[in-house]
Design an enzyme around this catalytic site. Structure first.
Site, PDB file in Angstrom:
ATOM      1  N   ASP A 120      -6.888   2.695  31.496  1.00 11.70           N
ATOM      2  CA  ASP A 120      -6.743   2.291  32.382  1.00 11.70           C
ATOM      3  C   ASP A 120      -8.139   2.267  32.961  1.00 11.70           C
ATOM      4  O   ASP A 120      -8.670   1.378  33.787  1.00 11.70           O
ATOM      5  CB  ASP A 120      -6.509   1.697  33.673  1.00 11.70           C
ATOM      6  CG  ASP A 120      -5.043   3.626  32.958  1.00 11.70           C
ATOM      7  OD1 ASP A 120      -4.427   4.166  31.987  1.00 11.70           O
ATOM      8  OD2 ASP A 120      -3.710   3.511  34.132  1.00 11.70           O
ATOM      9  N   ASP A 145     -11.050   5.416  40.247  1.00 20.50           N
ATOM     10  CA  ASP A 145      -9.973   3.900  40.061  1.00 20.50           C
ATOM     11  C   ASP A 145     -10.274   3.227  41.591  1.00 20.50           C
ATOM     12  O   ASP A 145      -9.884   2.393  41.872  1.00 20.50           O
ATOM     13  CB  ASP A 145      -8.437   4.283  40.685  1.00 20.50           C
ATOM     14  CG  ASP A 145      -7.689   4.494  39.248  1.00 20.50           C
ATOM     15  OD1 ASP A 145      -7.821   3.754  38.405  1.00 20.50           O
ATOM     16  OD2 ASP A 145      -7.006   5.501  39.527  1.00 20.50           O
TER      17      ASP A 145
HETATM   18  N1  GLY Z   1      -3.181   2.785  36.495  1.00 23.89           N
HETATM   19  C1  GLY Z   1      -2.487   3.684  36.710  1.00 23.89           C
HETATM   20  C2  GLY Z   1      -1.455   3.058  36.077  1.00 23.89           C
HETATM   21  O1  GLY Z   1      -1.474   1.884  35.225  1.00 23.89           O
HETATM   22  O2  GLY Z   1      -0.163   3.626  35.904  1.00 23.89           O
END
Ligand code: GLY
Length: 396
Positions: free
Chosen positions: A174, A113
Site C-alpha cells: 500500500d 499512511d
Molecule cells: N492500506 C490498508 C488497506 O488497504 O487495508
C-alpha cells in the site's frame, strides 16, 4: 482563486451509465455531509451504515484519526469538481482546516499512511484552490513521512514505532500510494531528498514485493540494521503465499504513479505485471474476490474496493503506455470492471450510505467484511471522475 470547476461533460463510455452513477453518488454524499458535519465516518459501514468514527488513541468519537479519514475530503473535492456545487467545496475546505491542524498537532501521525491522508485532503486543496495553508501543512506531513525512511535498507517503514522489533524494517505494498506525497514535496521544494527516498523505496518494492509469477506479497521485511531483504508475508491476505486482491490493485496503481515520478521503465513494467495477474484471476463478473486465490464457486467474499482501485490503476497504466493496443486492452478491462461495479455493487435507494457495497477491510480479523468502506467509495468516485471529466487531473 476558487473558480468553479467546469462541469462534467457528456463524454461517456457506452453501458457505463456514468452520469446516473455520478448523480446517485452526489445524492448520497450530500446526505453524508449533513450526517457527519465536521466529524468523520468510520473506516467501514456497520450493517451498511456509516457510524461516527470509533474513538481511538484518546481521541473522541468522530475525530480525525486512523488512515482513512482523508478519503472523505477526497470524495468531497471530487464531488465539487463533478458538480460545481459549493456545498461540496465548503465541506472539503472545512475538513482541510482540520487536516492542517492534525498535521501540526502530532495526532496519530506515526505510520506511513500520511500519503493517503494528506494527499487527498490537502494536496488536492492546494491543486484545486491554491490554498497556501494546505500546502504548508502537506509539506509538514511529507517531512513527517520522511522520518520513517530507514537507512541502509532504503525503505519507508509502514507501521508502528521505529524501534518496535515486530514492525522495524517492515513495508507493505500500500505504501506505493503514500510516496506521491513525497514526489509532490520534491516538486514544491526542489529538494532531492524526497525524490531520492521515493526512488529507493519503490525500487526495493519492485525487486522484492513482486513475486516471479507477478503476484505480490502484502508485506515484506528488511533487516533494518544491515539492509538485507528478509521475507515476504501477509497481514490481511489469506496466506503468506497467496495474493491479497487489494494489495495487487495497490500495485497496479502505485507502480504506475511512481513510474510517472521516477521514470524507470521497470516500474511501468511492474504495474503491467500486477495488472496482468489481477485480470487473469478475475471471476465472471469482473469484481475480484478478497484474495485472488479464490475463484467462482469458492463462496468467498468479493472486495469491491480492490476492483475500484484497479479501475483507476488500469487507467493510469494505460495513460502511460506507448503501446496503443495494450493501452486499449487495459482500458477495456477497466471499463468492464467499472460497469460491473455500477450495475451490481451499488446500493438501491436508501439501502446504504456507502457508495459501493461488498467491500472487505480485513477478513482474517473479521473487520469490515461485506460492508462499504471509505477507500472503496473514494476510488469508485475517482473512477467515475476519470470517465466523466476527461481533463480530470490526479490529486496523487
Ligand atoms: N492500506 C490498508 C488497506 O488497504 O487495508
Amino acid at each position: 482563486m476558487k473558480a468553479s470547476p467546469a462541469p462534467m461533460t457528456n463524454v461517456t463510455t457506452p453501458d457505463l451509465r456514468v452520469p446516473d452513477a455520478v448523480d446517485a453518488v452526489l445524492k448520497t454524499l450530500r446526505r453524508n455531509i449533513s450526517a457527519f458535519g465536521a466529524g468523520y465516518p468510520d473506516d467501514t459501514t456497520t450493517g451498511l451504515r456509516y457510524r461516527p468514527r470509533t474513538p481511538r488513541g484518546g481521541l473522541p468519537e468522530g475525530a480525525n484519526s486512523g488512515w482513512t479519514t482523508g478519503f472523505w475530503p477526497g470524495m468531497l473535492w471530487l464531488a465539487w469538481e463533478l458538480s460545481g456545487d459549493d456545498v461540496f467545496l465548503a465541506a472539503a475546505e472545512e475538513h482541510a482546516v482540520d487536516f492542517e491542524r492534525r498535521a501540526f498537532a502530532d495526532e496519530d501521525l506515526d505510520h506511513h499512511d500520511l500519503g493517503f491522508l494528506f494527499t487527498l485532503s490537502l494536496v488536492s486543496a492546494w491543486r484545486l484552490t491554491g490554498d497556501e495553508a494546505a500546502r504548508e501543512a502537506a509539506l509538514a506531513a511529507a517531512d513527517r513521512l520522511m522520518r520513517r525512511f530507514l537507512e541502509p535498507a532504503g525503505i519507508i517503514q509502514a507501521w508502528g514505532d521505529l524501534n518496535d522489533p515486530a514492525q522495524r524494517g517492515r513495508t507493505i505494498i500500500d505504501s506505493l500510494m503514500n510516496t506521491p506525497l513525497l514526489t509532490w514535496a520534491a516538486e514544491q521544494t526542489g529538494e532531492r531528498r524526497y525524490a531520492d527516498a521515493v526512488r529507493r523505496h519503490v525500487e526495493q518494492l519492485r525487486r522484492h514485493i513482486v513475486r516471479d509469477d507477478d503476484s505480490t506479497f502484502h508485506t515484506f521485511y528488511w533487516d533494518a540494521e544491515t539492509g538485507e531483504p528478509l521475507r515476504g508475508g501477509t497481514e490481511q491476505g489469506a496466506a503468506d503465499g497467496s495474493c491479497w486482491a487489494r494489495g495487487q490493485a495497490w500495485g497496479i496503481y502505485g507502480f504506475a504513479l511512481n513510474h510517472r515520478a521516477v521514470g524507470d521503465p521497470r516500474l511501468l513494467e511492474a504495474s503491467r505485471r500486477c495488472a496482468d495477474y489481477f485480470l487473469a484471476h478475475l471471476p465472471a463478473d469482473d469484481v475480484a474476490y478478497w484474495d485472488l486465490v479464490f475463484g467462482d464457486g469458492s463462496g468467498a467474499q468479493r472486495d469491491s474496493s480492490a476492483a475500484a482501485i484497479a479501475v483507476c490503476g488500469l487507467e493510469e497504466l494505460a495513460d502511460q503506455l506507448d503501446d496503443a493496443a495494450a493501452a486499449a486492452r487495459y482500458r477495456e478491462a477497466a471499463d468492464a470492471i467499472l460497469a460491473s461495479l455500477v450495475a451490481n455493487y451499488t446500493p438501491a435507494e436508501g439501502e446504504s450510505d456507502a457508495l459501493l457495497l461488498h467491500g472487505v477491510y480485513d477478513l482474517p480479523k473479521n473487520n469490515g467484511v461485506d460492508e462499504g468502506n471509505l477507500w472503496g467509495d473514494y476510488f469508485y468516485l475517482e473512477a467515475l471522475a476519470r470517465r466523466a471529466k476527461p481533463d480530470w487531473a490526479r490529486y496523487w
